[in-house]
Design a protein around this motif. Structure first.
Motif, short mmCIF file in Angstrom:
data_model
loop_
_atom_site.label_atom_id
_atom_site.label_comp_id
_atom_site.label_asym_id
_atom_site.label_seq_id
_atom_site.Cartn_x
_atom_site.Cartn_y
_atom_site.Cartn_z
N THR A 162 0.83 -1.21 0.00
CA THR A 162 0.00 0.00 0.00
C THR A 162 0.86 1.26 0.00
O THR A 162 0.60 2.21 -0.75
N ARG A 163 1.91 1.26 0.82
CA ARG A 163 2.80 2.43 0.88
C ARG A 163 3.50 2.66 -0.46
O ARG A 163 3.78 3.81 -0.84
N LEU A 164 3.75 1.59 -1.18
CA LEU A 164 4.41 1.69 -2.49
C LEU A 164 3.44 1.99 -3.62
O LEU A 164 3.85 2.18 -4.76
N ASN A 165 2.13 2.01 -3.30
CA ASN A 165 1.09 2.20 -4.32
C ASN A 165 1.14 1.10 -5.38
O ASN A 165 1.02 1.36 -6.59
N CYS A 166 1.30 -0.13 -4.92
CA CYS A 166 1.39 -1.27 -5.84
C CYS A 166 0.01 -1.62 -6.41
O CYS A 166 -1.01 -1.50 -5.73
N GLU A 167 0.03 -2.12 -7.64
CA GLU A 167 -1.17 -2.69 -8.24
C GLU A 167 -1.25 -4.20 -8.03
O GLU A 167 -2.31 -4.79 -8.17
N TYR A 168 -0.09 -4.81 -7.70
CA TYR A 168 -0.02 -6.27 -7.51
C TYR A 168 0.56 -6.59 -6.14
O TYR A 168 1.52 -5.95 -5.70
N ARG A 216 -9.96 -4.37 -1.77
CA ARG A 216 -10.52 -3.07 -1.42
C ARG A 216 -9.52 -1.95 -1.70
O ARG A 216 -9.91 -0.80 -1.92
N ARG A 217 -8.23 -2.29 -1.70
CA ARG A 217 -7.20 -1.30 -2.00
C ARG A 217 -6.79 -1.33 -3.47
O ARG A 217 -5.80 -0.73 -3.86
N GLY A 218 -7.56 -2.05 -4.27
CA GLY A 218 -7.35 -2.06 -5.72
C GLY A 218 -6.21 -2.91 -6.21
O GLY A 218 -5.69 -2.69 -7.32
N MET A 219 -5.80 -3.92 -5.43
CA MET A 219 -4.67 -4.76 -5.82
C MET A 219 -5.11 -6.11 -6.37
O MET A 219 -6.08 -6.70 -5.90
N HIS A 220 -4.35 -6.57 -7.33
CA HIS A 220 -4.45 -7.94 -7.84
C HIS A 220 -3.60 -8.83 -6.93
O HIS A 220 -2.43 -8.54 -6.70
N VAL A 243 -8.39 -15.34 -4.59
CA VAL A 243 -7.16 -14.84 -5.23
C VAL A 243 -7.39 -14.67 -6.72
O VAL A 243 -8.19 -15.38 -7.34
N ASP A 244 -6.67 -13.73 -7.30
CA ASP A 244 -6.85 -13.42 -8.72
C ASP A 244 -6.05 -14.35 -9.62
O ASP A 244 -6.47 -14.63 -10.75
N SER A 245 -4.89 -14.79 -9.14
CA SER A 245 -4.05 -15.65 -9.98
C SER A 245 -3.14 -16.51 -9.13
O SER A 245 -2.84 -16.17 -7.98
N ILE A 246 -2.71 -17.62 -9.72
CA ILE A 246 -1.71 -18.48 -9.10
C ILE A 246 -0.54 -18.61 -10.06
O ILE A 246 -0.69 -18.52 -11.28
N ILE A 247 0.63 -18.80 -9.50
CA ILE A 247 1.85 -19.04 -10.27
C ILE A 247 2.28 -20.47 -9.99
O ILE A 247 2.48 -20.84 -8.84
#
Length: 272
Positions: A174-180, A198-202, A222-226
């Motif tokens: 969140t502090r880094l403004n990450c999208e992922y 809620r914070r807009g992250m994948h 979760v949105d994705s798995i690796i």
């Protein structure tokens, strides 16, 4: 839920090599996670370690070799068996191979800051020139590096890679403004996923090699798995979708019931 091939298809072909990516691509995989390190001549190359020791039959740091020298190596050592030699490619070698990849997570490992500074410039330039803003996220556990990417171009998506509970990964992201938010799957919970959304992250989890664990993570939202085994994973989920569509009175669902014991199978473990 999106399936990303880990280092191409680490459990099925030599990791971070063009044959590995082509193998997964032929089986329908269009999302990949891969690792980047800077070569001696300042080119981003696909390799997990800072040296060639583990995956090739030579010794030395990546920083000692040019991209051409790395491409000429045989990167099949201590990795999945493969009939022909496979070198260490550059990022642009990979991008030139495929024109319809849907998304890439480009993970940058911790390295010396002068090298990371150059790498951030190179990646920013490649993304800008190829207009990859929608197709790429740059991820790392190095917060300094992520800040450098953000400083160069605020339109490039970034993601925090974390395998620790503290400091809390979501707060750092969140502090880094990450999208992922890219976390070890063992740290994942429904509450964490919900807060990240809620914070807009994948939310992307790694490295997930058991179907049972994949289904639990799917249930958490979760949105994705690796995974090291993207092609067999895709087959499982495709078969499940077809089965659900054929059941009378039922519609396809993104969340599957708890699998029976015989449906659970374990694939070999791996670290990111």
């Amino acid at each position: 839920m999106i399936v990303y091939g880990h280092r191409g298809a680490k459990g099925e072909a030599p990791e971070n090599t063009l044959p590995g990516f082509r193998h997964a691509y032929r089986h329908g995989i269009r999302h990949f996670e891969l690792d980047l390190v800077l070569s001696k001549d300042g080119i981003p190359v696909l390799v997990h370690d800072l040296s060639v020791d583990r995956t090739t039959y030579l010794k030395g740091d990546i920083s000692q070799f040019t991209a051409r020298e790395l491409a000429a190596m045989d990167a099949r050592r201590n990795t999945s068996s493969w009939p022909t030699a496979a070198g260490i490619p550059s990022l642009e070698d990979l991008l030139d191979q495929f024109d319809d990849l849907e998304h890439l997570q480009l993970e940058v490992k911790k390295d010396k800051r002068p090298r990371l500074n150059i790498l951030s410039n190179r990646l920013t330039e490649i993304i800008q020139r190829r207009d990859l803003y929608e197709k790429v996220a740059i991820t790392s556990s190095d917060t300094w590096f992520l800040n450098e990417i953000r400083r160069r171009n605020r339109n490039i998506r970034i993601g925090l890679v974390s395998d620790r509970k503290f400091p809390k990964p979501l707060n750092v992201a969140t502090r880094l403004n990450c999208e992922y938010l890219c976390i070890n799957w063992r740290l994942c919970s429904k509450e964490l996923v919900s807060m990240a959304h809620r914070r807009g992250m994948h939310v992307s989890t790694w490295t997930v090699n058991r179907i049972h664990d994949m289904l639990q993570l799917e249930g958490m939202g979760v949105d994705s798995i690796i995974t090291d085994y993207p092609t067999s994973t895709r087959i499982f989920f495709d078969n499940r979708s077809r089965t659900l569509l054929n059941l009378p009175g039922q519609e396809a669902s993104t969340t599957a019931p708890e699998p029976k014991a015989e449906e659970r199978f374990r694939l070999s473990p791996s670290s990111r």
